[in-house]
Design an enzyme around this catalytic site. Sequence first.
Site, PDB file in Angstrom:
ATOM      1  N   CYS A  21       0.836  -1.206   0.000  1.00 52.22           N
ATOM      2  CA  CYS A  21       0.000   0.000   0.000  1.00 52.22           C
ATOM      3  C   CYS A  21       0.869   1.255   0.000  1.00 52.22           C
ATOM      4  O   CYS A  21       1.702   1.456   0.902  1.00 52.22           O
ATOM      5  CB  CYS A  21      -0.927  -0.017   1.211  1.00 52.22           C
ATOM      6  SG  CYS A  21      -1.843   1.520   1.450  1.00 52.22           S
ATOM      7  N   CYS A  62       0.267   3.470   3.045  1.00 53.43           N
ATOM      8  CA  CYS A  62       0.896   2.897   4.244  1.00 53.43           C
ATOM      9  C   CYS A  62       2.382   3.263   4.296  1.00 53.43           C
ATOM     10  O   CYS A  62       2.920   3.574   5.366  1.00 53.43           O
ATOM     11  CB  CYS A  62       0.717   1.388   4.261  1.00 53.43           C
ATOM     12  SG  CYS A  62      -1.005   0.833   4.251  1.00 53.43           S
TER      13      CYS A  62
END
Length: 486
Positions: free
Chosen positions: A46, A49
């Site tokens: 991600c 993230c």
Amino acid sequence: MALLRAVVSSVLLSRVLLALVLDLDDSFKDSRMEDVWLVDFYAPWCGYCKKLEPVWEEVGAELSRSGSPVRVGKMDATAYSGMASEFGVRGYPTIKLLKGDLAYNYKGPRTKDDIIEFANRVAGPAVRALPSRQMFEHVLKRHSVLFLYVGGESPLKEKYIEVASELIVYTYFFSASEEVLTEAVVLPELPSVVVFKDASFFTYDEYEDGSLSSWVNRERFQSYLQIDGFTLYELGETGKLVAIAVTDDKDQSDHSSRLKGLIQRVATEHREQFNRDFQFGHMSGNDYINSLIMGEVSIPSIIILNTSNEQYFLPAEPVEDLQQMLQFFSSVLDGSAPAYGGDGIFQRIKRVAYDARSTIMSVFRSSPLLGCFLFGLPLGVISLMCYGICTAESDDGTEDLELMKAEEEEEEERLTERTEEEEEQTDRTAEEELTESKKSGVVCVAPPSASGAERVDELWQCVLTVTLTCVSVLHHVSPVNVRAAN
């Protein structure tokens, strides 16, 4: 040498920061009840993230340095999907504060200060006591919005504590005795629940405001504030319509300033009329609004959003004064203003198409070569496949037509040859019969006429023509030829 020391110090510091953020696994399920945890559920692939990772390390270091009881951890939600599902993780990254059996979601901006403020607020008691007037004045200066219960033990206080436990993720809740309040705060009765904001205070009335939880949810924002993508849908969760002045902070023109001033006046001077139904604010730039309504909003302008059903309202003409502004808000409330957008099936299809177009355009703007590869290659393959299929069908059809034409031509040639052979046979037979009739003395005598010989010839030609026609017709309708043609 100095460079080497700097590199070593940087490595040691990064290791210290990493040590303050614990990597969690399945064993966390059994040990989490012992402490208050702030956990980042992430996915290794991600991008958001990865962007949060350095901020998360700073959060862990700051909370540890300040002596906070909150422990900071992170968990790979793809490796421990069972644990992530138990905590209701649906996207990445997801930030949760776990306190006992309760799990609080963080939905604010992903900055160090905002996350730390959330952790300190939620980790403490739901309702904080204010023992002195000095402390009361301190929290008034520190917080733009806060709720205060004034009085002793009562059913209202029990309800207040229950609501605070539910909504502590959004704002602060305090309790105090009447002696703690300043002389400017005069309450009509005790016990009372009061919200302090906008340099004033407002008292909860159960008969006019409904349930305490709904009232707190509606009042947890300032009456007028700057709105961005993070706060817009939180404002929508209050159940109010969101009235926004769309401006450009770089534009200092009179029109922009006047529009912001007008909507601020409505928020403050006409609170009793509109506060229950509207949340007021301004937003810099129109990109976010344009993506929501799938259209174009000019700058500056006024728009009212209903985030519950994705409808929006626009004034019929530019707003120039306070009276026009009030009329616009009143028309929205009484239903006379036309509503645009919505969440119907047509709008959903339009949203899918708009999002797809926006995604493609953003890819091409950020990386044209990548966009050509991602979308050009599949389109090229599909085009070649379609061309191959169409070409194959076209070739097969041409060959079939040519074959049918060849068979028809061969059949016509055979019929022509047979017809010629039969005609020759018929001519020979007629000549033989004529010769035999002459030999036997049987002669056809024509009626007396000046052109008798010509008439005999014409009659003979007619006989031959009819005979050949009959033979030809019989030949064409014979079973053999019918089957051959079929």
